[in-house]
Design a protein around this motif. Structure first.
Motif, short mmCIF file in Angstrom:
data_model
loop_
_atom_site.label_atom_id
_atom_site.label_comp_id
_atom_site.label_asym_id
_atom_site.label_seq_id
_atom_site.Cartn_x
_atom_site.Cartn_y
_atom_site.Cartn_z
N THR A 58 -39.10 -45.83 109.49
CA THR A 58 -38.27 -45.16 110.45
C THR A 58 -37.46 -46.74 110.37
O THR A 58 -36.03 -47.27 110.51
CB THR A 58 -38.65 -44.68 111.28
OG1 THR A 58 -39.25 -43.46 111.33
CG2 THR A 58 -37.19 -44.38 112.02
N MET A 59 -37.89 -47.63 110.99
CA MET A 59 -37.41 -48.87 111.46
C MET A 59 -36.55 -49.69 110.03
O MET A 59 -35.59 -50.18 110.13
CB MET A 59 -38.96 -49.53 111.55
CG MET A 59 -39.61 -49.84 113.24
SD MET A 59 -40.87 -50.55 113.65
CE MET A 59 -39.58 -52.18 114.29
N LEU A 60 -37.19 -49.76 108.49
CA LEU A 60 -36.67 -50.31 107.61
C LEU A 60 -35.19 -49.15 107.63
O LEU A 60 -34.40 -49.80 106.79
CB LEU A 60 -38.17 -49.98 106.62
CG LEU A 60 -39.10 -51.12 106.90
CD1 LEU A 60 -40.17 -50.85 105.73
CD2 LEU A 60 -38.26 -52.45 106.69
N GLU A 61 -35.65 -47.90 107.16
CA GLU A 61 -34.47 -47.02 107.03
C GLU A 61 -32.97 -47.34 107.86
O GLU A 61 -32.54 -47.76 107.14
CB GLU A 61 -35.31 -45.74 107.30
CG GLU A 61 -35.92 -45.45 105.87
CD GLU A 61 -36.50 -44.04 106.10
OE1 GLU A 61 -36.58 -43.57 105.38
OE2 GLU A 61 -36.14 -43.35 107.60
N LYS A 62 -33.52 -47.44 109.13
CA LYS A 62 -32.58 -47.35 110.26
C LYS A 62 -31.88 -49.38 109.55
O LYS A 62 -30.56 -49.45 109.69
CB LYS A 62 -33.06 -47.45 111.28
CG LYS A 62 -33.31 -46.85 112.03
CD LYS A 62 -33.66 -46.92 113.57
CE LYS A 62 -33.71 -45.28 114.09
NZ LYS A 62 -34.75 -45.81 115.49
N VAL A 63 -32.67 -50.47 109.36
CA VAL A 63 -32.42 -51.51 109.52
C VAL A 63 -31.36 -51.64 107.60
O VAL A 63 -30.50 -52.36 108.01
CB VAL A 63 -33.04 -53.29 109.51
CG1 VAL A 63 -34.12 -53.08 108.09
CG2 VAL A 63 -32.02 -53.46 109.59
N VAL A 64 -31.64 -50.81 106.81
CA VAL A 64 -31.44 -51.12 105.58
C VAL A 64 -29.90 -49.99 105.52
O VAL A 64 -28.93 -50.44 104.87
CB VAL A 64 -31.69 -50.09 104.59
CG1 VAL A 64 -31.49 -49.88 103.37
CG2 VAL A 64 -33.35 -50.86 103.73
N ASP A 65 -29.80 -49.33 106.51
CA ASP A 65 -28.17 -48.34 106.60
C ASP A 65 -27.17 -49.12 107.75
O ASP A 65 -26.40 -49.47 107.39
CB ASP A 65 -29.18 -47.10 107.55
CG ASP A 65 -28.95 -45.98 106.79
OD1 ASP A 65 -28.72 -45.37 105.78
OD2 ASP A 65 -29.70 -45.10 108.14
N GLN A 66 -27.73 -50.58 108.55
CA GLN A 66 -27.25 -50.98 108.82
C GLN A 66 -26.31 -52.22 108.31
O GLN A 66 -25.42 -52.53 108.01
CB GLN A 66 -27.82 -52.30 110.69
CG GLN A 66 -27.19 -52.65 110.68
CD GLN A 66 -27.96 -53.45 112.18
OE1 GLN A 66 -29.12 -53.23 112.88
NE2 GLN A 66 -27.44 -54.15 112.56
N MET A 67 -27.22 -52.51 106.86
CA MET A 67 -26.71 -53.50 106.24
C MET A 67 -25.70 -52.89 105.06
O MET A 67 -25.18 -53.42 104.27
CB MET A 67 -27.89 -54.08 105.75
CG MET A 67 -28.70 -55.35 106.97
SD MET A 67 -26.52 -56.27 107.00
CE MET A 67 -26.75 -57.55 105.82
N ARG A 68 -25.91 -51.61 104.78
CA ARG A 68 -25.03 -50.82 103.42
C ARG A 68 -23.40 -50.90 103.68
O ARG A 68 -23.18 -50.76 104.85
CB ARG A 68 -25.36 -49.61 103.51
CG ARG A 68 -25.02 -48.36 104.16
CD ARG A 68 -25.67 -47.31 104.08
NE ARG A 68 -25.57 -47.24 102.53
CZ ARG A 68 -26.15 -45.56 101.23
NH1 ARG A 68 -27.38 -45.50 102.51
NH2 ARG A 68 -25.55 -45.87 100.73
N VAL A 69 -22.59 -50.80 102.82
CA VAL A 69 -21.58 -51.32 102.85
C VAL A 69 -20.44 -49.95 102.28
O VAL A 69 -19.62 -50.64 102.52
CB VAL A 69 -20.79 -52.74 102.24
CG1 VAL A 69 -21.48 -54.03 103.35
CG2 VAL A 69 -21.28 -53.29 101.07
N SER A 70 -21.23 -49.53 101.83
CA SER A 70 -20.49 -48.33 101.22
C SER A 70 -21.19 -46.98 100.82
O SER A 70 -23.13 -47.05 101.09
CB SER A 70 -19.63 -49.10 99.49
OG SER A 70 -20.78 -48.83 98.77
N ALA A 71 -21.00 -45.70 100.23
CA ALA A 71 -22.12 -44.95 100.35
C ALA A 71 -22.67 -44.30 98.64
O ALA A 71 -23.75 -43.90 98.59
CB ALA A 71 -20.99 -43.38 100.08
N ALA A 72 -22.00 -45.61 97.81
CA ALA A 72 -23.33 -46.21 96.59
C ALA A 72 -25.00 -46.39 96.52
O ALA A 72 -24.44 -47.03 97.97
CB ALA A 72 -22.69 -47.93 95.85
#
Length: 1005
Positions: A430-444
């Protein structure tokens, strides 16, 4: 041609020290040239760990290639370390020096003293006094005042008496001082008086923007002694290994710097750890040569690097070039704002040494941020210790049986409940998924490159729910060391040039040649160096074509014509470097300090209530922080920097006796016949950012008008424009005269000229009008035939006064203010700021939060692909072209050639209109929004970008907000609409205006 050539990269982390040995001639092979890699614990003295790691890869490499003396073929060693920056983050007094700051500024800059925005703990350790001396330059190259040798000598005596041995010299517009007339001369005088003093000049540290450059210079000076000692230790490690090759350190941008230069400018290496991992991951995955990846169905990916170390996890988005996505604008280092080019990295307290805790009552499992750090082999249960760590969880899950002591592992698996293991793994995921979501810049879809020694926390075959593909590149555990080994060499020119009377192409070509030569001088291969960035930014309002010119050249490290000497050194006779305690691990993991300029971080904003009593709103530090963000959004690209006014207000609340005096009242509370005064900053934001004011210019101008008009007092002060820094400038004026600020302003936004204030649009007098500066000059325009003429006269005088001054118009009575003020705009800024801060903290939609408080809509979301600027009639005219975010979310040129609509936004300091265009910036004549409605460009963090801050590659969101109805009349549109800017386009709005809420009404009951 030399054969069998190798380079060594080393990365020193808080937990582990990694080394990698690369074959220079095999970098393009499937193995990417990696001959050997080794991971060892970071040792308390650092250098021993480096020695052990390099010795191990040399031994392994010698076996692999069959060369018993492989060390004689090593061309270079590059070391990346977080040691210096961690000393600042931890505010470690053992490794930081006190610094005296010498400003060469004449009468300017007193409004914001040095250390103003330092966190209190760090400030107490570093602050060594501030000294204001003559010197400094105007933007056109004139001296503010001459540098006085006797004044410098007297200053040195005071510094010596205070037992300070480190000095930061900061001259106004020193990046313009190519001849070193002031900073370098001052340094020479100090050296003549006391050669033992350590002196750092700001022009070698940072770009224009005095406060951010000064902060960086102070930090550099504070860590100087530790850097010299540590880098000397690195040299000792190489001597022990008999390596005679050059030693480099990796810089913040992923390029190299010589050990000698790094010892002088250690701040340039602060972000090298995460950058090494990112560039190394891209190299190992082959992205440096393949560009943006595509799947079998041709769908582009956005690529993120997730580097899990021993203490933290760093996440960064990659550009197809293999370099990390740069952070926009300013970067906080240890809670201090600096202006360095650093990667945009998000870190969380998750690593292989993170502690796992189980609540005895509830059974709840938490992971981190506390970590055992480099003591993993002592403290973790798989090594016989007593601390349950994430590495224990990985081993207990059966994903890393090779790690740890077999007996301890057996005991762990027998005693650790399966429910605890499952809960910890779920928490980690969950921690990794949250930080990945934080850095994503598009829906790709996201492609994660997983690297780092702690990557075992996400076992092979396991993935994250929001990730389409998760790849562990070859040698992923040593990606940081590989990134250091393959780093290139850069040369950069960042200066202000005066183009009047000169051929701009010749000036740019000369800067390119200078950047290339700087790269070659730093060790780059002259045949490989190329220019990778050229940016020309005209300064606003100037008549001499003063332009900030940024040129960067990059090339691979040159291959020597002969092998470096093999040192014949008896290891026992090598003098040991001074022991320096390791930066992490021996301490518990701590979150970075809260910057002094971000008081909103210290409270729960959902519960925070501003202080309103009897119709008066008493401003607090938190209110100022929120208002500063809101005035940026309302600034429509102009209005000057809000940050300086925020700092000034915070300084007044803490040191200036402003409590109870900094207050706001509603427009209806004004008496009809009472007078309300005006005063704001006037000039070029780029000058105001560098030649910071003295703080008394506005009140000096108001006092002149009081004398001329025989006025005794004022009931209140009104903000000229709510946008940008001027939206907060009235607070200090109100404190000075002990009068309140009216909750409203004369524009409802920012505009480039004085006559764009609504009272003057509707015939109210602007003159007498005073222009004042810090040197005692006051220019008064008693009358003029039109507001436009007043503006032209003011602009001419402002150029003579250096384009950083204050303007004060004729005071107006309360009944006029109530009729022509845009009401509740300070409240509007407060609500906007609160919305942005809460959304940023909760990771919810920034624009949804904004439009829950203010009428408007999103116009476009994308990436800046072109910015052009020119100076016309003294104004900075320009255009910014924004492409739809490319599917890969990276720095892809595919967006520029796409048939998808782009957005073009011309600006005259403020943004004039938004229109659809093609990828070349050719308008389709389909308008989206025009002045007087507000157009604001927001960065990814919700903070607004001024037109001077726009640059290629930034991810932005464009929003539009309706202007006040007084702008929609025939008179209003003639001045504030397209016609007022000589634009032959119709007004295009974004909806109906809705009056802003009032803080006084909402919180006054």
């Amino acid at each position: 041609m030399l054969t069998n050539m190798y380079r060594i990269g080393v990365d020193v982390g808080g937990t582990n020290t990694d080394a990698a040995l690369l074959d220079v001639q095999a970098l393009n092979t499937p193995g990417r040239g990696v001959i050997a890699s080794h991971k060892t614990s970071t040792t308390p003295d650092i250098t021993s760990g480096i020695t052990n790691a390099i010795r191990a890869v040399l031994a392994e490499g010698s076996t692999s290639v069959g060369n018993a003396d492989l060390g004689s073929h090593v061309l270079s060693v590059t070391i990346g370390t977080t040691h210096f920056v961690n000393a600042l983050i931890e505010a470690d007094a053992r490794r930081l020096s006190r610094v005296a700051v010498v400003r060469l500024c004449g009468p300017y800059t007193r409004m914001l003293p040095p250390f103003t925005d330092f966190p209190k703990g760090l400030r107490q350790i570093i602050e060594g006094g501030a000294y204001y001396l003559g010197g400094g330059l105007e933007v056109d190259g004139r001296e503010i005042t001459p540098l006085d040798r006797d004044e410098v000598a007297a200053c040195v005596k005071k510094i010596q008496a205070a037992s300070i041995d480190t000095i930061a010299i900061v001259g106004v517009f020193s990046p313009l001082d190519t001849e070193g007339r002031h900073e370098d001369t001052c340094k020479k005088i100090i050296a003549e008086i006391d050669p033992s003093l350590n002196v750092v000049c700001s022009h070698g540290v940072g770009p224009p923007g005095l406060l951010a450059r000064e902060n960086a210079t102070i930090l550099n000076a504070a860590i100087l002694a530790t850097a010299r000692r540590t880098i000397s230790g690195f040299g000792a490690a190489m001597r022990r290994l008999r390596l005679g090759c050059p030693l480099y350190l990796s810089q913040n941008d992923g390029t190299l710097i010589s050990a000698e230069a790094a010892a002088a400018y250690p701040i340039k290496t602060f972000a090298s750890g995460p950058t090494n991992s990112m560039t190394g991951a891209a190299f190992l995955a082959g992205l440096d040569s393949r560009g943006a990846e595509k799947s079998a169905d041709s769908e582009n990916f956005q690529t993120l690097v997730v580097d899990i170390g021993g203490t933290t996890t760093d996440v960064c988005a990659l550009l197809p070039s293999g370099f990390p996505r740069p952070a926009p604008n300013y970067v906080d280092v240890g809670g201090v704002r600096t202006a360095f080019a650093m990667p945009e990295v998000v870190s969380i307290g998750l690593g292989g040494g993170s502690k796992v805790k189980v609540d005895a009552d509830t059974g709840t499992v938490t992971v981190g941020p506390d970590s055992v750090g480099h003591r993993l082999t002592e403290c973790a249960r798989i090594f016989g210790g007593s601390d349950l760590t994430t590495s224990d969880i990985a081993v207990a899950s059966g994903d890393a049986d090779e790690l740890g002591d077999p007996k301890a592992i057996a005991e762990l698996k027998a005693s650790l409940p399966a429910s605890t293991v499952a809960a910890a793994r779920a928490t980690i995921r969950t921690m990794l998924e949250k930080v990945v979501d934080q850095m994503r810049v598009s829906a790709a879809p996201i492609h994660v490159l997983l690297v780092g020694g702690g990557s075992l926390l996400l076992p092979p075959g396991d993935s994250l729910s929001n990730v389409a593909r998760c790849t562990r590149p070859i040698h992923h555990g040593a990606a940081n060391a590989v990134g250091a080994a393959i780093a290139k060499v850069s040369g950069e020119v960042d200066t202000i040039v005066l183009l009047e009377g000169r051929d701009e192409r010749d000036v740019v070509d000369a800067a390119k040649a200078q950047a290339v030569q700087a790269a070659v001088d730093a060790g780059a291969d002259a045949e490989d160096v190329r220019i990778v960035a050229v940016e020309s930014i005209p300064l606003q309002y100037v008549h001499n074509k003063a332009t900030r010119l940024i040129v960067k050249a990059v090339g691979r490290l040159a291959t020597p014509t002969s092998l470096p000497p093999r040192l014949d050194v008896d290891e026992t006779n090598v003098e040991a470097a001074d022991a320096v305690e390791v930066d992490e691990g021996a301490k518990e993991h701590r979150e970075p300090p809260v910057p002094a300029a971000k008081p909103a971080l210290l409270v729960d904003l959902s519960e925070y209530r501003p202080e309103v009593c009897d119709g008066v709103w008493y401003i607090s530090e938190v209110d100022l922080d929120l208002i500063a963000t809101g005035t940026g959004v309302l600034g429509t690209g102009g209005g000057g920097p809000s940050y300086q006014e925020l700092l000034h207000g915070l300084h007044l609340l803490e040191h200036g006796g402003a409590r109870g005096k900094m207050r706001v009242v509603a427009p209806p509370s004004l008496d009809d016949d009472a007078l309300v005064c005006f005063g704001s900053w006037y000039g070029a934001p780029s000058v105001i950012n560098e030649r910071i004011s003295s703080g008394g210019e506005i009140t000096k101008g108001i006092d002149m008008l009081k004398a001329i008009l025989h006025i005794d007092s004022f009931q209140a002060v009104l903000t000229d424009e709510i946008g940008g820094g001027n939206g907060m400038s009235a607070f200090a004026t109100g404190v000075h005269y002990d009068i309140p600020v009216v909750d409203g302003d004369a524009m409802g936004r920012a505009y480039p000229t004085m006559y764009h204030a609504i009272p003057y649009v509707y015939g109210q007098p602007i003159a007498p009008c005073a222009l004042s500066d810090a040197q005692g000059n006051v220019n008064v325009i008693m009358s003029a035939d039109s507001p436009e003429r007043v503006e032209r006269l003011l602009r001419t005088a402002a150029v003579e006064l250096g384009l950083g001054c204050a303007v004060c118009a004729k005071p107006l009575p309360g009944n006029v203010i109530k009729k022509y003020v845009v009401p509740n705009t300070i409240s509007q800024a407060w609500y906007l700021g609160r919305a942005v801060h809460i959304a940023r903290r909760s990771k919810t939609s920034l624009t949804d939060a904004i439009f829950a408080t203010t009428t408007g809509k999103v116009l476009f979301t994308g990436k800046i692909v072109s910015v052009s600027r020119d100076v016309t009639r003294g104004y900075t005219m320009g255009r910014v072209l924004i492409a739809p975010v490319s599917d890969d979310g990276g720095d892809s040129e595919s967006a520029a050639s796409s048939e998808a609509p782009h957005m073009l936004i011309p600006f005259q300091n403020e943004y004039l209109y938004a229109a659809w265009s093609d990828a070349k910036g050719t308008e389709t004549r389909e308008l989206v929004c025009t002045v007087p409605d507000l157009i604001s460009i927001l960065g990814h963090d919700g903070e607004a970008l001024g037109s001077q801050e726009l640059r290629y590659g930034l991810r932005v969101t464009v929003i539009g907000m309706p202007a006040h109805p007084l702008w929609k009349t025939e008179k209003g549109l003639a001045v504030g609409g397209p016609a007022g800017f000589d634009l032959d386009i119709p007004f295009t709005g974004v909806g109906e205006y809705s009056p802003p809420r009032s803080v006084i009404e909402e919180y006054g009951s």
